[in-house]
Write an enzyme that holds these catalytic residues in place. Structure first.
Site, PDB file in Angstrom:
ATOM      1  NE  ARG A 223      -4.320  -1.814   0.355  1.00  0.00           N
ATOM      2  CZ  ARG A 223      -4.134  -2.696  -0.345  1.00  0.00           C
ATOM      3  NH1 ARG A 223      -3.300  -3.001  -1.144  1.00  0.00           N
ATOM      4  NH2 ARG A 223      -5.404  -3.439  -0.250  1.00  0.00           N
ATOM      5  CG  HIS A 271      -3.498  -1.310  -6.471  1.00  0.00           C
ATOM      6  ND1 HIS A 271      -3.679  -0.512  -5.379  1.00  0.00           N
ATOM      7  CD2 HIS A 271      -3.211  -2.693  -6.310  1.00  0.00           C
ATOM      8  CE1 HIS A 271      -3.845  -1.378  -4.238  1.00  0.00           C
ATOM      9  NE2 HIS A 271      -3.579  -2.631  -4.933  1.00  0.00           N
TER      10      HIS A 271
HETATM   11  C1  GLV Z   1      -5.164  -5.668  -3.344  1.00  0.00           C
HETATM   12  O1  GLV Z   1      -4.583  -4.731  -3.447  1.00  0.00           O
HETATM   13  C2  GLV Z   1      -5.549  -6.616  -2.459  1.00  0.00           C
HETATM   14  O2  GLV Z   1      -5.249  -6.406  -1.326  1.00  0.00           O
HETATM   15  O3  GLV Z   1      -5.814  -7.709  -2.947  1.00  0.00           O
END
Ligand code: GLV
Length: 306
Positions: A223, A271
């Site tokens: 993150r 992401h």
């Molecule tokens: C994606 O970021 C997840 O945490 O699955």
């Protein structure tokens, strides 16, 4: 009875198709189209709005559609029903391949060669063999340990750090503040796989990142909030951090104005290092749900940290 589905409002057709294929006979109601809250007995959710799960009096369990659970940490209250995280080995493997790609990129100087190509420049440089290239993994949870093992299997010299002692095949495991202090200056590439919790908010700040040796690279697949982005930019500007592959950011989508977009030594991806695959995810959830109905707890319960 019916499953409440909300994958942050996205790709519901694929989720519905996967539920139809692997959970035949289960009705699906898509959030926010929930006229009768009584009929919901299970929820499959991702980034669901806080406060909504409390509306379903017959909710038996919640299956989160991703592995990171920070959005749940932000809920002021939780429903009475247990919540389970999704750990899909396919997602972990995708993330392992993502990190392998960037590890090799930094090890073999592909960024340099790409830059040279623009000037038709033919120059070669010595690079370390994989077994001399030190990968440091931060976080040895279900995903971090899978990735660390995969990189070790590919010949890299892998160390892994966690808060408490862990053991992972083929990986030199260290823990606690002393372990981190010993690991960082040795690393050629640091991979961040730490969950975002109160304890890890901007954990990777100037004090920690400057312990890396000059020129080391960073890969972040957890993150964005685990990194102090201003500190990282300063260390990239000074060359202390030689390159970064960043898949996650404090603010997503990454704002147009972010310097990460244009920094010559930064690679931005949106992401995508380990996107949930509805088909394999629903197969896992279907098994866990069937077990749950027979009194077998799914393996990754969500627990809120104090
Ligand atoms: C994606 O970021 C997840 O945490 O699955």
């Amino acid at each position: 009875m019916a499953i409440l589905l909300n994958n942050d409002g996205q790709w519901h057709d694929q989720w519905r198709a996967a539920i139809k294929a692997h959970m035949p006979g289960r009705a699906v109601i898509e959030y926010p189209d929930t006229p009768d809250p009584d009929v919901i007995d299970y929820a499959m959710i991702w980034k669901h709005p806080a406060g909504d799960l409390e509306r379903y009096p017959n909710l038996k369990a919640v299956f989160s559609l991703g592995s990171g659970v920070d959005y749940l940490d932000a809920f002021p209250a939780l429903p009475d029903a247990p919540i389970f995280r999704l750990i899909d080995p396919n997602m972990a493997e995708d993330m392992a391949l993502y990190t392998l790609y960037w590890t090799i990129h930094f090890q073999r100087l592909f960024g340099t060669y790409h830059a040279q190509q623009k000037n038709a420049e033919w120059a070669r440089y010595p690079t370390p063999l994989a077994h001399d290239y030190k990968v440091a993994m931060l976080g040895l949870g279900a995903i971090g340990s899978h990735i660390a093992k995969a990189l070790a299997r590919n010949g890299f010299d892998v160390s892994g750090w966690s808060r408490s002692p862990k053991s992972v095949d083929g990986v030199k495991c260290v823990y606690g503040p002393d372990g981190l202090q010993a690991m960082l200056p040795e690393a050629d590439v640091l991979i961040c796989c730490l969950p975002f919790t109160k304890a890890t908010y901007e954990f990777l700040d100037h004090a920690i990142l400057s312990q890396l040796k000059r020129g080391a690279a960073l890969i972040n697949i957890s993150r964005g909030a685990v990194i102090n982005e201003d500190d990282l930019l300063k260390l990239l500007d000074s060359g202390h951090i030689g390159g970064a592959a960043l898949d996650v950011f404090h603010t997503e989508p990454l704002p147009q104005s972010s310097r990460f977009w244009t920094h010559p030594n930064v690679h931005v991806t949106p992401h995508m290092s380990g996107a949930t695959n509805p088909d394999t995810a629903v197969q896992i959830i279907a098994k866990e749900l069937a077990g749950f109905e027979n009194g077998i707890m799914p393996p990754y319960p969500y627990r809120r940290e104090d």
